[in-house]
Structures are given as structure tokens and as C-alpha cells.
Design an enzyme around this catalytic site. Structure first.
Site, PDB file in Angstrom:
ATOM      1  N   LYS A 496     111.156 172.530  33.227  1.00 33.26           N
ATOM      2  CA  LYS A 496     110.582 172.519  34.742  1.00 33.26           C
ATOM      3  C   LYS A 496     111.767 172.040  35.479  1.00 33.26           C
ATOM      4  O   LYS A 496     112.727 171.239  35.068  1.00 33.26           O
ATOM      5  CB  LYS A 496     109.299 171.859  34.876  1.00 33.26           C
ATOM      6  N   ARG A 594      95.434 163.333  36.817  1.00 34.15           N
ATOM      7  CA  ARG A 594      96.205 164.314  37.384  1.00 34.15           C
ATOM      8  C   ARG A 594      95.767 165.752  37.517  1.00 34.15           C
ATOM      9  O   ARG A 594      94.708 165.956  38.319  1.00 34.15           O
ATOM     10  CB  ARG A 594      97.549 164.365  37.030  1.00 34.15           C
ATOM     11  N   TYR A 722     127.915 158.304  61.231  1.00 37.53           N
ATOM     12  CA  TYR A 722     126.978 158.498  62.167  1.00 37.53           C
ATOM     13  C   TYR A 722     126.329 156.967  62.505  1.00 37.53           C
ATOM     14  O   TYR A 722     126.327 156.080  61.709  1.00 37.53           O
ATOM     15  CB  TYR A 722     125.977 159.238  61.597  1.00 37.53           C
ATOM     16  N   MET A 771     125.380 165.123  56.095  1.00 40.64           N
ATOM     17  CA  MET A 771     124.586 166.185  55.315  1.00 40.64           C
ATOM     18  C   MET A 771     125.323 166.730  54.443  1.00 40.64           C
ATOM     19  O   MET A 771     125.157 166.840  53.228  1.00 40.64           O
ATOM     20  CB  MET A 771     124.260 167.344  56.453  1.00 40.64           C
TER      21      MET A 771
HETATM   22  C1  PLP Z   1     107.397 166.435  32.352  1.00 41.05           C
HETATM   23  C2  PLP Z   1     106.531 166.356  31.589  1.00 41.05           C
HETATM   24  C3  PLP Z   1     106.740 165.997  30.223  1.00 41.05           C
HETATM   25  C4  PLP Z   1     107.933 165.294  29.905  1.00 41.05           C
HETATM   26  O1  PLP Z   1     108.397 164.008  30.414  1.00 41.05           O
HETATM   27  P1  PLP Z   1     109.631 163.322  29.932  1.00 41.05           P
HETATM   28  O2  PLP Z   1     109.086 161.768  30.635  1.00 41.05           O
HETATM   29  O3  PLP Z   1     110.505 163.827  30.958  1.00 41.05           O
HETATM   30  O4  PLP Z   1     109.767 163.129  28.807  1.00 41.05           O
HETATM   31  C5  PLP Z   1     105.757 165.869  29.422  1.00 41.05           C
HETATM   32  N1  PLP Z   1     104.551 166.365  29.616  1.00 41.05           N
HETATM   33  C6  PLP Z   1     104.156 166.842  31.191  1.00 41.05           C
HETATM   34  C7  PLP Z   1     102.788 167.257  30.949  1.00 41.05           C
HETATM   35  C8  PLP Z   1     105.065 166.719  32.013  1.00 41.05           C
HETATM   36  O5  PLP Z   1     104.730 167.395  32.924  1.00 41.05           O
END
Ligand code: PLP
Length: 828
Positions: A496, A594, A722, A771
Site C-alpha cells: 500500500k 478501526r 524564511y 518548499m
Molecule cells: C499496513 C498493514 C500491515 C503491515 O504493517 P507493518 O507494521 O508495516 O508490518 C498489516 N496489516 C494491515 C491490516 C495493515 O494495514
């Protein structure tokens, strides 16, 4: 050339099935590297993570007809007495105790057919460079056969030695070992007549009792050699060698030796060496200055002096010595092309490995190779270019652009549709960018051809800042986690957020090559883009909404389903769809709060699922809220217990087993007893060991680099940047860097919080981060110039440390690197 029926006596194997006699031309150990099925002998080797027996059937389908196996069930049907059809009716099968041993025995047999001198090289560092340099230095006198790249392992050495042919007059092979017992085997295969021991360092210490034992083990390579070359300053080595009955040739900068180095003085980009040999004094210029290169060059000098080359000839050859590019780079190029830039020595073996890589880029159908003359000394021109043509044909390369006089005069060996140019300049003069579109281009040229100019033409505009992604490190990390799993535990890799900032397609392609089981992305469009770039692994999508269900199905993406409303809309959606089966993943909430179903909803979930038998639960999973930290271990255990119970309820209710998984990277390390059916690897792959307990076992994958745009002298009392935040308390020197918060360099690093690395020295930020730029204080640092490379994070400046400084976590630093920062992927 060996024939199949000669293999049984050599390997003490048993012929299980013999259809017809065949010759063995190619030895294959990795099914993915199949190039020419006819004449290929495949060894089904059981490795740590893969079993070659699983690929017999796929290779048979590709046309391979000769196999070495360990298990009879690898060829089901062959023992059938009822006359049932055999599964592989056209293939020959040899059964052996151990396929790797068989490979080694066959290579050993091959070696025994030749009486050429062979240089064997071992040691902790420099093996590959010394090998490549000796080949360069000796090629005017010899037809050299050598290990491709750093093929020095239990598998690499047999494959290297198998290349020896009648035309060769000298072999140069390297041998590397990681544990006791291995060198004896390599000795039998290489049978060096001349030995070189480069040095003794810490690499692979863990496989041995101590340094001395490791050295002694490595010395076994030379048990039958006529002479051994080494640096007498290596005390452990020197002591052990003296106990052996072997003729030696030593060199040393410190004391008496066969070749005594009187001085080695850097001068510009050269090192001036004066040395004494057979009581005469000589001088030699080496075109390198770094200590490692000088050491490697001195090994070569020793061999050349011993062979009796005159100092003049030696100097001529050393002048032409080329650095060995150990690195191959991959990057985006113009017109949606993808470029593989490989300037590694351009010989046949190097070309083969580069072509294998090209074939494994699944992104574009169209594959183009831009190739210079090959520098191969062991074959006639006729044979060489016929082999090059065959190698390109076998990999289905669509277009060849040949550059150089020799390849041009061999043009009729290649298929139609190729282009040839006598020089690089000629090609550049005719170059039209619009002739390259949506294709993968391998640029492979011997260094003298100056192909970096060609690479420059294809490159997308770079603005000083790049994220370099080390693919070897990534594979290392993958294997670190794999080694912790039971063989049957699957591995899903989280790619991801652009693979944690590292580049989704490239990482996914590598993971596909290394046969992980699943990929996971956050959103459907990430999955679509992977599919469009040739990724065929199953992909789970974590966040889906009814309006992208269409996309999911079209691209064979598997949704995570976490709520009743989502499940209902999915079931409704598929009513009008014809597919036979839809894979979904059920997310359970066991305490993270979540996404996910809670216990009370499970009965309804199962009832709903029964309304459409076409929906199959591919997996059931949950996520730990505190796997990183030991203080939450109890809570994690509770989550795991609840998960197991909920998953069981689902399985019982739906009546079939499902894949269960709960652990992320930290969880894999912390809860080895709960790996279950699958684990989900994330940050660990990218080099951050989130529990912190095994960080040293991982390698850094990403290095963010930028450059110095300008250096300034700032007077005491003036300010930098800045809001006049960077106040010069004294007179200062500052460097302005080509990276700012728009590149993902966090503003919180400003005003001394962050540091960067320039030529190994740390420089603190001064003033606010802008930036596109930021400024660092370089007062007191040595040898710093405009244009110098700056490391923002990398192996020597870890993101874990940097994240702490601004009160965040490494995840955020990685994923913040903006898309405008060019990613460059490299591998050895
Ligand atoms: C991102 C994610 C992982 C991986 O987690 P890491 O800490 O990066 O190993 C595993 N399971 C879910 C559901 C995630 O969203």
C-alpha cells in the site's frame, strides 16, 4: 558434451524414465531463468523457501525434457502399472539422493575434462573485482572463462564452471562460503591451480566458530593448488598458510614479501606504486585511489609480475583498467518507457543475466535491447554473435539496436527489424525520442562505448533528489522474515501507499518473482495499476466502496469486507455478474477499533454469505493494535485469542477452512507461535524492524539523496532562510540543498532538529525548511563542494533515528517522500 545416459554413473542416480537420448547443453536450477528448453537439464533443488519439484510440470509445458529429481512423486504416473498415461511422456528423469549434489558432481565431471590453468579466488571482499580485473588484464594473452557477476555459491560455482569450453585457455572463478563444509565441495568443482586469497574480514563470521576457523575453511579451496597469492599483512591467514605445504607468492606493504610494496601514494585520481620484485625496483600507476581498489589492484599486480609481464606491458594494461560496475539500475524513462541500465562488463554471461532481468519485467510486452560490441575473449566472433542472437531470440526481444563495428558486421545473424550503428555518436545523431514508447529498454554496453549518454537521453528529468531503492536489501529482508515462518505459512506483502514510498510496481514485480503468496493495497486504483503493469499475484484491497466494485471484478482484485452494509452491497452487486466465484477477505475487529466485524455480527455475516454460494472467503484476518511494543503483549495475546475464536466460528458456520492471519511485521518477530496460515509483512520488508530487537538483521532499502546547489559564507549576525529563523551566532558556511517539504522532507527538521550526511560528516539544518530547498550548516566540515551528494536518510542515517527527532514513526518518513522524487532501483 554430456548426454543424459552419462549422468547416472556420475551422480550415482537412478534413471526413472528414459524416452530418448539427449545432450545436455544448459544446466537450469531456477525455473524462472529458462531460456532455451531444448538441451536444458533441470535440477529440482529443495531450497529454504522453494522446492524445485513444484516447477517440473511448468517446465515440461515449456518444453524441457530432462530432469534431475529427488522424489518419485515429482513424476506422478510413471510408476503406474495399470498402463495409465504418464504425466510427462516425453521427458527423461534421473532420480538422485540430492539434486544439488548432482549438479555439483556434474560440474566437477565437466571440470575434469579440461587441463587449463584455473585461478580460484576467495576471501571476504574484492573477489568479484579481482576476478574481473584479472580477466581484463590477462585477456590480451588468454581466452578467459570466468564466473558471471558474483556467482560464487554452491549453485553459482557449478554453473560458472559448466561454461568452460575447449577454446578457453584460462579459467577465473570465485568461491564464497557461509558455513563449514562448503569449501571442500567448491574446491572439487573449481580445482584451482592458482589461488588468490583476497582478505579476511567479518563477512559470514556467524557461520563459523571464529575468524581463524573461517580462514582455515576457506583455505581448503587451495588444497590442490600449485601456488597461492595473498597479502602477508593478513596475520591469521599468514599463520595458517605457513602450516600448509603450499607454494606461496606474497605481497606486503610492511615487511619482506615476494612483492614488496615500498610506497603507494595517491596523486590526483591515480595511485603511484613503487615496488620491489626479484631484487629490482619498479613503479606502476594504478588508475584508482580508494584503499579497497588499491588492494584489489595489488593482488592483480602480484599475479602479473609472477607471470613475468614486463613493467611496460603491465602499465599499458593497468592504464586501461575499468572500474567494475556492480550495480544495475532501473528507472522510469520518457514516453512511459522503463529503462534497465546495466554497464556491467559486457560479456556473454553478463548479457544473459541482464536479459533474464529484462524478461522478468512484466510491465511492457515490447522489449528493446541496445547493445554494444561484446568483450568476450573465449569465443570466435562467429560463435559469439550467433550466441548473442540466440540469447535475444530465446528471450523474445522485439528489437535490437546494435552499436559498434563488430556487432554491425555480424548483422545478418540477427532477425530482421534490427538497427545497427558503428559508434555511439552515430546512434545519438540519429536518435528520435518518438521511436520509443511503452517498452522496456535494456541498455547494455561495454564502458568504452559511453552508453551513459544514451541513458541520459531516455532519462526523465531529474532534479537532484532521488530515492535509491536497493532491491538486494529488499530480498534480504524478505528472506529474513521467511526464515522465521513454517514452510506452510503464507506471506502477504503490504504494498500500500506506493509500497511504503518505495515504488509499487517495481517492488510488486520483485515480490512476484520471489513468489510471495499475496499482495495487499489500500485502494482499488493501486491494485488496478499493479494489474496494468503485469502483476498477476492475488491482490487484496483494504478499502473498497460500492462504486469501485466494478473495477475490482474487472481486475481480479479481492476486497476486504469489514461491515454488514458493505457486505450487503457487494452481494447485491454481484447478482448481475456472471463469474463463478468471488474471493473476499473478512476483516474482524478484535480491539483495534478501526475497521472490522465484531463478534455479535458474525452470525449475520455467515447467513448473508450463504445467500450466494459463489462468494468464497479467501481469508479471515484481524490487526494488532500494539504489536510494536512489548508493553502491549498481553493485549495482543487477547486480540489473538479472540481472533482465533471468531475465525473458528466462521469456519464452522460456512463449512470450509479459511486462511487466517493476524500478524504484521512486528507481530511476526514477537509472536512466532501465532503465524497461523499467513502473515502480513509491511515495514520490515523496507528495512525497519518495528520491535527494535532484530534491527541489525535487516538491511536499509531506501536511501534519499540530494545535492548541494550552492555554498555560502554567512557573516555573524546574519540570518538564513524564511522568517530569519537561522541566526548565525558566528561566521558560518552553509550549503543549500535541493530538497524541501514539497519533496517530503518534513518541516519539523528545520532549525537544527534534523541532520544530513555529506561525505560521511553530519551537517545540521539551519533555518526553516523551504518548499523545494533547505540549508545546512557545514562550518568545519572537510572537502565539501557545490554539486556534492547529500544523504538525507540511508544506511548511515537511519529513518528510525530521524523519525524520533521529530516525534514521528519511520512509516511516516518513508511514505512522505513525494512522487516528484525520482525512484531509482538497483541491484548487484
Ligand atoms: C499496513 C498493514 C500491515 C503491515 O504493517 P507493518 O507494521 O508495516 O508490518 C498489516 N496489516 C494491515 C491490516 C495493515 O494495514
Amino acid at each position: 558434451m554430456l548426454t543424459f545416459s552419462e549422468l547416472a554413473p556420475i551422480t550415482e542416480g537412478v534413471v526413472m524414465q528414459f524416452v530418448q537420448e539427449q545432450t545436455v547443453h544448459h544446466l537450469l536450477t531456477d525455473s524462472r531463468k529458462i531460456t532455451q528448453p531444448s538441451g536444458t537439464l533441470f535440477f529440482a533443488i529443495k531450497g529454504a523457501f522453494n522446492d524445485g519439484h513444484d516447477y517440473v510440470s511448468a517446465l515440461y509445458a515449456r518444453g524441457v525434457r530432462q530432469f534431475v529429481v529427488e522424489r518419485e512423486d515429482a513424476i506422478p504416473g510413471v510408476k503406474d502399472e495399470d498402463g495409465l498415461e504418464m504425466s510427462f511422456p516425453e521427458a527423461n528423469f534421473l532420480k538422485v539422493e540430492n539434486s544439488l549434489d548432482a549438479l555439483q558432481q556434474i560440474a566437477q565431471y565437466h571440470r575434469e575434462q579440461f587441463f587449463l590453468p584455473v585461478i580460484g579466488i576467495t576471501g571476504s571482499n574484492g573477489k568479484t573485482i579481482v576476478k574481473e580485473w584479472l580477466a581484463q588484464l590477462l585477456s590480451p594473452d588468454e581466452k578467459v572463462v570466468k564466473s558471471p557477476r558474483s556467482y560464487n555459491s554452491q549453485i553459482g560455482v557449478p554453473l560458472s564452471v559448466w561454461q568452460i569450453a575447449r577454446t578457453h585457455t584460462l579459467g577465473i572463478f570465485e568461491a564464497g562460503i557461509s558455513q563449514t563444509g562448503e569449501m571442500e565441495k567448491l574446491q572439487k568443482i573449481i580445482r584451482p591451480t592458482i589461488g588468490i586469497f583476497t582478505n579476511v574480514g567479518p563477512a559470514h563470521d556467524e557461520g563459523f566458530e571464529n575468524r581463524e576457523q573461517k580462514t582455515a575453511e576457506k583455505l581448503r579451496l587451495f588444497s590442490d593448488a600449485d601456488i597461492l597469492f595473498y597479502n602477508a599483512e593478513e596475520k591469521t591467514l599468514d599463520k595458517l598458510v605457513k602450516q600448509l605445504k603450499i607454494k606461496t607468492f606474497t605481497w606486503s606493504m610492511q615487511g619482506p614479501a615476494d612483492l614488496q610494496i615500498l610506497a603507494a601514494i595517491p596523486s590526483g585520481d591515480k595511485t603511484l606504486v613503487s615496488y620491489q620484485f626479484q631484487e629490482e625496483d619498479y613503479r606502476l600507476e594504478i588508475p584508482f585511489t580508494d584503499p579497497a581498489s588499491v588492494q584489489n589492484a595489488l593482488h592483480c599486480l602480484a599475479v602479473l609480475a609472477w607471470r613475468g609481464l614486463s613493467p611496460e606491458v603491465m602499465q599499458q594494461r593497468f592504464d586501461k583498467l575499468q572500474p567494475v560496475a556492480m550495480r544495475l539500475e532501473m528507472k522510469e524513462a520518457i514516453h512511459n518507457c522503463y529503462l534497465i541500465d546495466d554497464t556491467y562488463n559486457n560479456d556473454l554471461a553478463g548479457l544473459s543475466t541482464a536479459l533474464d532481468l529484462l524478461v522478468n519485467q512484466k510491465r511492457h510486452q515490447q522489449k528493446t535491447v541496445i547493445l554494444s560490441d561484446l568483450l568476450e575473449s573465449g569465443l570466435t566472433e562467429e560463435m559469439l554473435y550467433s550466441e548473442v542472437a540466440a540469447a535475444l531470440n530465446n528471450r523474445q526481444v522485439n528489437r535490437l539496436i546494435g552499436i559498434g563495428k563488430v556487432i554491425s558486421r555480424n548483422k545478418e545473424k540477427f532477425r530482421a527489424g534490427t538497427e545497427f550503428y558503428e559508434t555511439t555518436a552515430d546512434f545519438l545523431a540519429h536518435f528520435k525520442a518518438d521511436q520509443f514508447h511503452n517498452e522496456t529498454i535494456l541498455v547494455k554496453g561495454a564502458r568504452v562505448f559511453g552508453f551513459e549518454k544514451i541513458v541520459g537521453l531516455f532519462g526523465k528529468k531529474v532534479h537532484g533528489t532521488v530515492l535509491e531503492v536497493n532491491l538486494d536489501a529488499l530480498v534480504h529482508n524478505l528472506n529474513f522474515y521467511r526464515a522465521k515462518l513454517q514452510p506452510e505459512t503464507r506471506i502477504m506483502v503490504m504494498v500500500k501507499a506506493f509500497a511504503y514510498g518505495s515504488g509499487s510496481y517495481e517492488i510488486a514485480n520483485l515480490l512476484q518473482f520471489h513468489r510471495v503468496d499475496y499482495l495487499a493495497v489500500a485502494y482499488a486504483d493501486e491494485g488496478v495499476s499493479l494489474r496494468e503493469n503485469g502483476i498477476s499475484l492475488p491482490i487484496m484491497v483494504m478499502n473498497t466502496a460500492p462504486d469501485n466494485f466494478v473495477q475490482l471484478l474487472r481486475y481480479h482484485l479481492e476486497p476486504e469486507i469489514y461491515s454488514l452494509s458493505q457486505l450487503r452491497s457487494f452481494l447485491e452487486f454481484i447478482q448481475t455478474e456472471k463469474s463463478a466465484q468471488f474471493h473476499i477477505h473478512l476483516k474482524l475487529d478484535t480491539g483495534m477499533h478501526r475497521l472490522g466485524f465484531v463478534e455479535e455480527e458474525l452470525a449475520t455475516v455467515c447467513d448473508l454469505l450463504k445467500t450466494d454460494e459463489r462468494v468464497k472467503i479467501a481469508s479471515v484476518f484481524s490487526h494488532l493494535a500494539g504489536a510494536d511494543e512489548a508493553i502491549y503483549n498481553d493485549f495482543s495475546q487477547q486480540q489473538i485469542a479472540l481472533f482465533r475464536q471468531m475465525a473458528l466460528q466462521i469456519e464452522t458456520n460456512v463449512g470450509y477452512p479459511v486462511i487466517k492471519h493476524i500478524l504484521n511485521s512486528a507481530g511476526i518477530v514477537r509472536f512466532p507461535e501465532h503465524h497461523l496460515d499467513m502473515v502480513r509483512l509491511g515495514i520490515g520488508l523496507y528495512g525497519v524492524e518495528a520491535t527494535g530487537t532484530e534491527q541489525s538483521a535487516l538491511q536499509t532499502v531506501g536511501t534519499l539523496k540530494t545535492t548541494i546547489s550552492q555554498i555560502k559564507e554567512v557573516q555573524k549576525g546574519d540570518t538564513v532562510g524564511y522568517s530569519r529563523k537561522g541566526v548565525a551566532e558566528t561566521d558560518l558556511r552553509t550549503a543549500t540543498l535541493a530538497i524541501g517539504y514539497a519533496d517530503g522532507y518534513d518541516r519539523r527538521f528545520g532549525n537544527g532538529t534534523g541532520e544530513v550526511l555529506i561525505k560521511g560528516q553530519r551537517a545540521p539544518l539551519i533555518g526553516n525548511v523551504c518548499m523545494d530547498m533547505c540549508m545546512v550548516n557545514i562550518s568545519g566540515l572537510k572537502d565539501i563542494e557545490e554539486g556534492d551528494e547529500v544523504t538525507v536518510f540511508g544506511p548511515e542515517l537511519s529513518i528510525t533515528e530521524l523519525a524520533k527527532r521529530i516525534g514521528t514513526i519511520p512509516y511516516e518518513l518513508l511514505t512522505n517522500v513525494s512522487p516528484r522524487v525520482k525512484r531509482v532501483f538497483y541491484a548487484e
